[in-house]
Design a protein around this motif. Structure first.
Motif, PDB file in Angstrom:
ATOM      1  N   VAL A 334      -9.100   7.108  -6.503  1.00  0.00           N
ATOM      2  CA  VAL A 334      -9.790   8.007  -5.563  1.00  0.00           C
ATOM      3  C   VAL A 334     -10.409   7.224  -4.415  1.00  0.00           C
ATOM      4  O   VAL A 334     -10.293   7.609  -3.244  1.00  0.00           O
ATOM      5  N   LEU A 335     -11.043   6.098  -4.737  1.00  0.00           N
ATOM      6  CA  LEU A 335     -11.666   5.283  -3.694  1.00  0.00           C
ATOM      7  C   LEU A 335     -10.609   4.653  -2.790  1.00  0.00           C
ATOM      8  O   LEU A 335     -10.823   4.512  -1.577  1.00  0.00           O
ATOM      9  N   GLY A 336      -9.470   4.280  -3.365  1.00  0.00           N
ATOM     10  CA  GLY A 336      -8.390   3.735  -2.548  1.00  0.00           C
ATOM     11  C   GLY A 336      -7.875   4.741  -1.537  1.00  0.00           C
ATOM     12  O   GLY A 336      -7.653   4.413  -0.362  1.00  0.00           O
ATOM     13  N   VAL A 337      -7.689   5.982  -1.983  1.00  0.00           N
ATOM     14  CA  VAL A 337      -7.254   7.038  -1.065  1.00  0.00           C
ATOM     15  C   VAL A 337      -8.324   7.289  -0.014  1.00  0.00           C
ATOM     16  O   VAL A 337      -8.023   7.495   1.171  1.00  0.00           O
ATOM     17  N   ALA A 338      -9.608   7.264  -0.433  1.00  0.00           N
ATOM     18  CA  ALA A 338     -10.697   7.476   0.532  1.00  0.00           C
ATOM     19  C   ALA A 338     -10.708   6.389   1.598  1.00  0.00           C
ATOM     20  O   ALA A 338     -10.959   6.667   2.782  1.00  0.00           O
ATOM     21  N   ALA A 339     -10.430   5.151   1.194  1.00  0.00           N
ATOM     22  CA  ALA A 339     -10.394   4.061   2.166  1.00  0.00           C
ATOM     23  C   ALA A 339      -9.217   4.218   3.127  1.00  0.00           C
ATOM     24  O   ALA A 339      -9.357   4.056   4.346  1.00  0.00           O
ATOM     25  N   GLY A 340      -8.048   4.553   2.592  1.00  0.00           N
ATOM     26  CA  GLY A 340      -6.867   4.684   3.440  1.00  0.00           C
ATOM     27  C   GLY A 340      -6.888   5.915   4.323  1.00  0.00           C
ATOM     28  O   GLY A 340      -6.373   5.895   5.445  1.00  0.00           O
ATOM     29  N   ALA A 463      -2.960   1.230   0.722  1.00  0.00           N
ATOM     30  CA  ALA A 463      -1.834   1.033   1.635  1.00  0.00           C
ATOM     31  C   ALA A 463      -1.011   2.310   1.796  1.00  0.00           C
ATOM     32  O   ALA A 463      -0.665   2.705   2.923  1.00  0.00           O
ATOM     33  N   ALA A 464      -0.708   2.969   0.679  1.00  0.00           N
ATOM     34  CA  ALA A 464       0.127   4.177   0.743  1.00  0.00           C
ATOM     35  C   ALA A 464      -0.574   5.291   1.507  1.00  0.00           C
ATOM     36  O   ALA A 464       0.043   5.972   2.339  1.00  0.00           O
ATOM     37  N   SER A 465      -1.850   5.499   1.246  1.00  0.00           N
ATOM     38  CA  SER A 465      -2.573   6.583   1.923  1.00  0.00           C
ATOM     39  C   SER A 465      -2.782   6.278   3.403  1.00  0.00           C
ATOM     40  O   SER A 465      -2.685   7.170   4.255  1.00  0.00           O
ATOM     41  N   TRP A 466      -3.034   5.014   3.747  1.00  0.00           N
ATOM     42  CA  TRP A 466      -3.221   4.662   5.150  1.00  0.00           C
ATOM     43  C   TRP A 466      -1.926   4.849   5.947  1.00  0.00           C
ATOM     44  O   TRP A 466      -1.944   5.419   7.041  1.00  0.00           O
ATOM     45  N   LEU A 467      -0.826   4.374   5.398  1.00  0.00           N
ATOM     46  CA  LEU A 467       0.456   4.544   6.093  1.00  0.00           C
ATOM     47  C   LEU A 467       0.782   6.028   6.287  1.00  0.00           C
ATOM     48  O   LEU A 467       1.312   6.429   7.334  1.00  0.00           O
ATOM     49  N   ALA A 484      -1.641  12.092   1.750  1.00  0.00           N
ATOM     50  CA  ALA A 484      -2.082  10.761   1.332  1.00  0.00           C
ATOM     51  C   ALA A 484      -2.269  10.698  -0.179  1.00  0.00           C
ATOM     52  O   ALA A 484      -1.876   9.718  -0.834  1.00  0.00           O
ATOM     53  N   LEU A 485      -2.838  11.744  -0.755  1.00  0.00           N
ATOM     54  CA  LEU A 485      -2.996  11.801  -2.209  1.00  0.00           C
ATOM     55  C   LEU A 485      -1.642  11.768  -2.913  1.00  0.00           C
ATOM     56  O   LEU A 485      -1.454  11.056  -3.907  1.00  0.00           O
ATOM     57  N   LEU A 486      -0.696  12.532  -2.378  1.00  0.00           N
ATOM     58  CA  LEU A 486       0.623  12.611  -2.991  1.00  0.00           C
ATOM     59  C   LEU A 486       1.348  11.278  -2.924  1.00  0.00           C
ATOM     60  O   LEU A 486       1.874  10.781  -3.934  1.00  0.00           O
ATOM     61  N   THR A 487       1.400  10.671  -1.761  1.00  0.00           N
ATOM     62  CA  THR A 487       2.127   9.408  -1.616  1.00  0.00           C
ATOM     63  C   THR A 487       1.456   8.278  -2.389  1.00  0.00           C
ATOM     64  O   THR A 487       2.132   7.435  -2.991  1.00  0.00           O
ATOM     65  N   ALA A 488       0.123   8.256  -2.385  1.00  0.00           N
ATOM     66  CA  ALA A 488      -0.584   7.229  -3.143  1.00  0.00           C
ATOM     67  C   ALA A 488      -0.324   7.398  -4.640  1.00  0.00           C
ATOM     68  O   ALA A 488      -0.130   6.412  -5.363  1.00  0.00           O
ATOM     69  N   GLY A 489      -0.318   8.643  -5.092  1.00  0.00           N
ATOM     70  CA  GLY A 489      -0.031   8.905  -6.499  1.00  0.00           C
ATOM     71  C   GLY A 489       1.367   8.476  -6.888  1.00  0.00           C
ATOM     72  O   GLY A 489       1.583   7.870  -7.948  1.00  0.00           O
ATOM     73  N   LEU A 490       2.329   8.780  -6.033  1.00  0.00           N
ATOM     74  CA  LEU A 490       3.707   8.384  -6.314  1.00  0.00           C
ATOM     75  C   LEU A 490       3.857   6.863  -6.311  1.00  0.00           C
ATOM     76  O   LEU A 490       4.545   6.291  -7.170  1.00  0.00           O
TER      77      LEU A 490
END
Length: 522
Positions: A334-340, A463-467, A484-490
């Motif tokens: 969750v924090l990674g997605v929040a950062a990206g 990285a995934a959520s930022w891109l 971003a949530l979807l791509t980061a999860g995948l």
């Protein structure tokens, strides 16, 4: 009450790579004979109950703000906040660390529980008298005469909380998480109803004051009823020195953390001004406050469970590893997605160009959050193994590093402070495990490796959520966030499927989820 900004050297460490450790890591069940269900199942059900209660509590808080903000003025909230900011320091002493002392104790006699009740109640009464007497001083600090009456009325909450402290501790010790969840949800709901009625009646600011009094009164009634015991007379012959020393170390640690955790606000306001501090406080409240609210119920479950198995090093170490994995990867994602995805998150929740400066701060604080959770299981060890003096030493070290970095970073403004806030836990978390390993048996190697895997997988989410947000920079904020949530999860799922250590972590988390689901279906 008010928010505040947390033996022999190790032998036979449990390695994640060992077959013995893996077996324990994946199943800590039925370690305690004579109980109808395993501690693992108790922990899983406890996490489910407390997390559900916490989600409902946060929802009530949001609803409260949405409703009362339409009935009251910003000045009303500001006056209440002024009082809360000052007397929040006193609230650290109200508990005196004795609730945690009661929860972690191997044995707790009825006489000790009674003495703890009277100690906490007495401290609450003393603090109430002190706040009542110092109300004119509080008012003079802000040059707001109206604060005298507000502070004096709110002083009653110290008494209510002091009386309730050991009832809550008793419920926690008994793993009665359902009762605690009911108290945490029902009390703010009833208080909101009372505040709305007072506001509609024209009470103004006193609707907020009444909300505080109602909430803590209802809380006391529920926990006292749920604990189902009445204190006797205090007994001076009962040994209490160990618990008081334990509590004192907790109090000093909390004071150090209070100063450390508020230094960034003070320095930003002093050097960068109100606008910069406003951006920083919005980023902090948008991210770090919810993070702390999520960590709290997890700790509420972990400490009593670990206290029950503290003499079984194998089960204890396995629970630490499982807890680190479950909490670290879940919150780290969750924090990674929040950062990206900090930019669209800022737009969605705050909107407008005036808040554009929040996005980089939000990203940096999210990174800080990832590093903070790495060593959070260390706090569980300090408390359940009664190493509070060592916790105090750890807190002094980490707080000193944070203060030094924030002072240095402030030379570059609010961004420099945010970078320092993120860098401090990144530098200090390894010291926690090393320091603990000198005084008690913990799976040091497994905890280090688990932390590194959490950082790596969080980095994948960043990285995934930022891109994704860069690719969808012209899309609506909600679309960017969901994508971003979807791509980061995948991306994280691919890593877990491809690499065995991450796959074992995923299986451990799924096992916790399975236990929670099985418990909820009963």
């Amino acid at each position: 009450m008010f928010s505040v900004h947390v033996s022999e050297p190790a032998r036979d460490e449990l390695s994640v790579g060992s077959s013995r450790s893996e077996g324990i890591l994946l199943d800590v069940s039925d370690r305690e004979e004579g109980q109808g269900k395993s501690l693992a199942q108790s922990a899983a059900s406890g996490i489910l109950v407390t997390m559900t209660g916490q989600v409902l509590r946060i929802a009530v808080q949001v609803l409260s703000v949405a409703i009362l903000a339409r009935l009251l003025s910003p000045t009303d909230y500001g006056l209440l906040a002024m009082v809360a900011a000052v007397i929040g320091v006193a609230d650290i002493f109200r508990d005196f660390g004795l609730s945690t002392a009661a929860i972690q104790a191997k044995t707790l006699s009825r006489a000790q529980r009674t003495n703890l009740f009277w100690i906490n109640s007495g401290i609450g009464l003393i603090l109430a008298i002190a706040v009542f007497a110092l109300a004119p001083v509080i008012a003079s600090i802000y040059r707001q005469p109206a604060l005298v009456d507000i502070a004096q009325v709110l002083s009653v909450t110290f008494v209510l909380n002091g009386v309730a402290t050991q009832y809550r501790a008793d419920l926690n010790r008994k793993l009665a998480f359902s009762t605690l969840a009911v108290a945490d949800v029902a009390s703010p709901i009833v208080a909101l109803g009372g505040a709305v009625w007072l506001a509609l009646s024209g009470a103004g600011l006193w609707a907020l004051v009444g909300q505080q009094l109602i909430q803590y009164s209802v809380m006391l009634v529920i926990v006292a009823w749920g604990a189902r015991w009445l204190p006797g007379l205090p007994r001076t012959s009962v040994p209490m020195d160990g618990m008081l020393r334990f509590g004192w170390n907790i109090v000093v640690t909390q004071l150090i953390n209070y100063v450390s955790n508020n230094a960034d606000y003070f320095i930003i306001g002093l050097r960068s001004g109100a606008v910069a501090l406003g951006n920083y406080s919005r980023a902090f409240q948008l991210l770090m406050n919810p993070l702390n609210q999520v960590r709290s119920p997890i700790t509420r479950v972990a400490i009593p469970v670990l206290a029950k198995i503290q003499d079984d090093d194998a089960a204890y170490g396995a629970f630490l590893l499982r807890g680190q994995v479950a909490m670290g990867h879940s919150l780290g994602f969750v924090l990674g997605v929040a950062a990206g995805a900090a930019a669209p998150i800022t737009v969605l929740f705050l909107g407008g160009e005036e808040w554009s400066g929040v996005a980089p701060l939000l990203a940096l604080l999210a990174v800080a959050g990832v590093f903070q959770i790495l060593a959070f299981v260390g706090y569980w060890v300090y408390v359940t193994r009664a190493l509070t003096f060592r916790l105090l030493q750890d807190s002094i070290f980490s707080s000193s590093v944070r203060l030094a970095l924030i002072l240095l970073g402030s030379q570059w403004g609010v961004i420099g402070v945010a970078v320092a806030y993120a860098l401090a836990p990144a530098l200090t978390w390894p010291a926690t495990f090393w320091w603990l390993s000198r005084f008690t048996t913990i799976p040091t190697r497994g905890l280090y490796l688990g932390a590194l895997r959490i950082v790596a997988l969080s980095g994948v989410a960043v990285a995934a959520s930022w891109l994704t947000t860069v690719w969808l920079q012209d899309a609506a904020a909600i679309v960017s966030i969901l994508a971003a949530l979807l791509t980061a999860g995948l991306a994280c799922a691919v890593v877990c499927a491809a690499l065995p250590p991450f796959r074992r972590d995923a299986l451990a988390i799924l096992d916790v989820a399975r236990r929670m689901a099985r418990r909820s279906s009963r």
